[in-house]
Motif scaffolding. Sequence first.
Motif, PDB file in Angstrom:
ATOM      1  N   PRO A 198       0.823  -1.225   0.000  1.00 58.08           N
ATOM      2  CA  PRO A 198       0.000   0.000   0.000  1.00 58.08           C
ATOM      3  C   PRO A 198       0.853   1.269   0.000  1.00 58.08           C
ATOM      4  O   PRO A 198       0.517   2.253  -0.676  1.00 58.08           O
ATOM      5  CB  PRO A 198      -0.818  -0.130   1.289  1.00 58.08           C
ATOM      6  CG  PRO A 198      -0.953  -1.610   1.489  1.00 58.08           C
ATOM      7  CD  PRO A 198       0.375  -2.172   1.056  1.00 58.08           C
ATOM      8  N   LEU A 201       2.064   1.867  -3.508  1.00 57.18           N
ATOM      9  CA  LEU A 201       1.024   2.453  -4.366  1.00 57.18           C
ATOM     10  C   LEU A 201       0.866   3.942  -4.083  1.00 57.18           C
ATOM     11  O   LEU A 201       0.688   4.748  -5.013  1.00 57.18           O
ATOM     12  CB  LEU A 201      -0.301   1.721  -4.140  1.00 57.18           C
ATOM     13  CG  LEU A 201      -0.340   0.253  -4.568  1.00 57.18           C
ATOM     14  CD1 LEU A 201      -1.705  -0.354  -4.250  1.00 57.18           C
ATOM     15  CD2 LEU A 201      -0.025   0.101  -6.056  1.00 57.18           C
ATOM     16  N   GLU A 202       0.955   4.329  -2.826  1.00 57.81           N
ATOM     17  CA  GLU A 202       0.841   5.745  -2.487  1.00 57.81           C
ATOM     18  C   GLU A 202       2.051   6.530  -3.006  1.00 57.81           C
ATOM     19  O   GLU A 202       1.924   7.690  -3.412  1.00 57.81           O
ATOM     20  CB  GLU A 202       0.672   5.902  -0.979  1.00 57.81           C
ATOM     21  CG  GLU A 202      -0.704   5.419  -0.499  1.00 57.81           C
ATOM     22  CD  GLU A 202      -0.769   5.253   1.007  1.00 57.81           C
ATOM     23  OE1 GLU A 202      -0.037   5.966   1.710  1.00 57.81           O
ATOM     24  OE2 GLU A 202      -1.570   4.408   1.472  1.00 57.81           O
ATOM     25  N   LYS A 205       1.410   7.140  -6.575  1.00 58.61           N
ATOM     26  CA  LYS A 205       0.450   8.247  -6.717  1.00 58.61           C
ATOM     27  C   LYS A 205       1.171   9.587  -6.628  1.00 58.61           C
ATOM     28  O   LYS A 205       0.916  10.508  -7.427  1.00 58.61           O
ATOM     29  CB  LYS A 205      -0.613   8.149  -5.623  1.00 58.61           C
ATOM     30  CG  LYS A 205      -1.664   9.253  -5.671  1.00 58.61           C
ATOM     31  CD  LYS A 205      -2.496   9.184  -6.942  1.00 58.61           C
ATOM     32  CE  LYS A 205      -3.598  10.218  -6.921  1.00 58.61           C
ATOM     33  NZ  LYS A 205      -4.424  10.179  -8.148  1.00 58.61           N
ATOM     34  N   SER A 208       3.218  10.078  -9.807  1.00 62.45           N
ATOM     35  CA  SER A 208       2.416  10.198 -11.031  1.00 62.45           C
ATOM     36  C   SER A 208       1.893  11.614 -11.264  1.00 62.45           C
ATOM     37  O   SER A 208       1.449  11.936 -12.362  1.00 62.45           O
ATOM     38  CB  SER A 208       1.243   9.217 -10.986  1.00 62.45           C
ATOM     39  OG  SER A 208       0.294   9.609  -9.993  1.00 62.45           O
ATOM     40  N   HIS A 230      -7.299  -0.712  -3.489  1.00 68.72           N
ATOM     41  CA  HIS A 230      -6.450   0.449  -3.207  1.00 68.72           C
ATOM     42  C   HIS A 230      -6.040   1.152  -4.504  1.00 68.72           C
ATOM     43  O   HIS A 230      -5.997   2.387  -4.571  1.00 68.72           O
ATOM     44  CB  HIS A 230      -5.217  -0.001  -2.422  1.00 68.72           C
ATOM     45  CG  HIS A 230      -4.577   1.088  -1.619  1.00 68.72           C
ATOM     46  ND1 HIS A 230      -5.289   1.999  -0.882  1.00 68.72           N
ATOM     47  CD2 HIS A 230      -3.268   1.423  -1.432  1.00 68.72           C
ATOM     48  CE1 HIS A 230      -4.473   2.835  -0.279  1.00 68.72           C
ATOM     49  NE2 HIS A 230      -3.228   2.519  -0.604  1.00 68.72           N
ATOM     50  N   ILE A 231      -5.737   0.372  -5.520  1.00 67.90           N
ATOM     51  CA  ILE A 231      -5.394   0.940  -6.828  1.00 67.90           C
ATOM     52  C   ILE A 231      -6.564   1.757  -7.372  1.00 67.90           C
ATOM     53  O   ILE A 231      -6.399   2.875  -7.872  1.00 67.90           O
ATOM     54  CB  ILE A 231      -5.007  -0.184  -7.817  1.00 67.90           C
ATOM     55  CG1 ILE A 231      -3.648  -0.781  -7.425  1.00 67.90           C
ATOM     56  CG2 ILE A 231      -4.964   0.334  -9.249  1.00 67.90           C
ATOM     57  CD1 ILE A 231      -3.324  -2.070  -8.142  1.00 67.90           C
ATOM     58  N   ASN A 232      -7.775   1.223  -7.254  1.00 68.12           N
ATOM     59  CA  ASN A 232      -8.966   1.929  -7.741  1.00 68.12           C
ATOM     60  C   ASN A 232      -9.223   3.209  -6.939  1.00 68.12           C
ATOM     61  O   ASN A 232      -9.564   4.251  -7.508  1.00 68.12           O
ATOM     62  CB  ASN A 232     -10.186   1.015  -7.662  1.00 68.12           C
ATOM     63  CG  ASN A 232     -10.097  -0.145  -8.646  1.00 68.12           C
ATOM     64  OD1 ASN A 232      -9.445  -0.036  -9.679  1.00 68.12           O
ATOM     65  ND2 ASN A 232     -10.736  -1.258  -8.324  1.00 68.12           N
ATOM     66  N   CYS A 233      -9.049   3.121  -5.613  1.00 65.88           N
ATOM     67  CA  CYS A 233      -9.287   4.297  -4.762  1.00 65.88           C
ATOM     68  C   CYS A 233      -8.312   5.428  -5.085  1.00 65.88           C
ATOM     69  O   CYS A 233      -8.675   6.609  -5.027  1.00 65.88           O
ATOM     70  CB  CYS A 233      -9.161   3.921  -3.288  1.00 65.88           C
ATOM     71  SG  CYS A 233     -10.550   2.944  -2.668  1.00 65.88           S
ATOM     72  N   LEU A 234      -7.081   5.063  -5.421  1.00 65.36           N
ATOM     73  CA  LEU A 234      -6.065   6.066  -5.738  1.00 65.36           C
ATOM     74  C   LEU A 234      -6.131   6.529  -7.195  1.00 65.36           C
ATOM     75  O   LEU A 234      -5.401   7.439  -7.590  1.00 65.36           O
ATOM     76  CB  LEU A 234      -4.668   5.514  -5.441  1.00 65.36           C
ATOM     77  CG  LEU A 234      -4.326   5.263  -3.968  1.00 65.36           C
ATOM     78  CD1 LEU A 234      -2.985   4.552  -3.840  1.00 65.36           C
ATOM     79  CD2 LEU A 234      -4.311   6.574  -3.189  1.00 65.36           C
ATOM     80  N   LEU A 236      -5.266   4.704  -9.888  1.00 66.35           N
ATOM     81  CA  LEU A 236      -4.014   4.299 -10.532  1.00 66.35           C
ATOM     82  C   LEU A 236      -4.199   3.168 -11.543  1.00 66.35           C
ATOM     83  O   LEU A 236      -3.233   2.550 -11.971  1.00 66.35           O
ATOM     84  CB  LEU A 236      -3.001   3.850  -9.468  1.00 66.35           C
ATOM     85  CG  LEU A 236      -2.513   4.915  -8.487  1.00 66.35           C
ATOM     86  CD1 LEU A 236      -1.604   4.286  -7.437  1.00 66.35           C
ATOM     87  CD2 LEU A 236      -1.783   6.041  -9.215  1.00 66.35           C
ATOM     88  N   PRO A 307       5.459   6.218   2.393  1.00 70.47           N
ATOM     89  CA  PRO A 307       5.319   6.578   0.973  1.00 70.47           C
ATOM     90  C   PRO A 307       6.218   7.723   0.537  1.00 70.47           C
ATOM     91  O   PRO A 307       6.782   7.688  -0.569  1.00 70.47           O
ATOM     92  CB  PRO A 307       3.840   6.959   0.858  1.00 70.47           C
ATOM     93  CG  PRO A 307       3.166   6.205   1.951  1.00 70.47           C
ATOM     94  CD  PRO A 307       4.145   6.161   3.073  1.00 70.47           C
TER      95      PRO A 307
END
Length: 359
Positions: A198, A201-202, A205, A208, A230-234, A236, A307
Amino acid sequence: MPYINHMKIVFFIGDMFQGGAERQIVYLCNGLVAKGHDVTLLTLRRGDAYSSFLSKDVKRHVLDEYSSFGIFFRLVSYLCNNRPDVLVNFLFHATLLGRVAAFFGRVRAVTSHRNTSYSRKSRDFLIRLTEPLDSATLSNVAGADQALRPIFGARSVRVIPNIFLQQSSDPGTKNTFLKATEFRWCYVGRLEQQKNLPALLEAIKILSLDQSLHLDVVGGGRLHSELEEHINCLGLEYCVALHGQLDDTHLVLSQADAFVLPSCWEGMPNALMEAMAAGLPCVATPVGAVPDMLRDGRGILAEGTDPGALAEAMRKAMSLTVEERQEMGCRAKAYIEQECSPEAVIERWERVLLSVVKE
């Protein structure tokens, strides 16, 4: 005592599931049996991970007992009946059982720590308390000497790195999911809490917002569905892909620009060894043996596991020129070839075990 060039060695571990310790124990069994030693792989439970790689000359024995007391007495009985020269313990449960059973069975014990902690203070205390039952204690991480030093006595933990064994890949197979327009990061490993995905992924973000990049995540585990959410929420979905378990990780490594390992804790991670051996520039968190692996320009170490620290270290890697990344990858590859070759590591293991048996 005369020089001993043949040993009866039993490697003891809880289960043979997918994992770095299990892979390393197979490499060690194969390497030592190839040098003429009598080697047995002993487990508490059944499990077939890496069985296709295990030499046919390595014996297998499963205690397969579900009572804790039953397991202990079975283990003592096995040691008394088979009289190995040395019992080598891997991971927490096998280490505690193996040390005590070896004491009662009058067999020399050696423990190989695969990390600097067994995840809880109570476990670390028990490991440190029973360390005097070992004839020698090893680790693949230099930091284990301080973290797991025995409560009584001052014997040092000896450090021996993991084996890196290059797996062959199919040159005719093409990886169709990779593009050439972005800076491509890859992660290879289990999808578990330890790996801190996680936070990765942050970090993606954060990057990006002003960078064109992509992350390929290769591996399976319990967090797959959670990571998808988590990917969908961010937001990404356009730059992160979960590919699941792949038979050949060389495909994604060979087409990536850099590798990232965001773990909260590690021993000497096999995935990082594989990426370094592939000549990839690597970014990783300062855990386990990672700082030693990436020092001297062999990679970039994040200042923490959060992150922001990951994003900053990844940004440094992305700012390097192609030539600088290639030079970093060459240093990393040379380190793995020199320090982690099967021949070099097996020789060090053999030396330690022979010294224990000759005591």
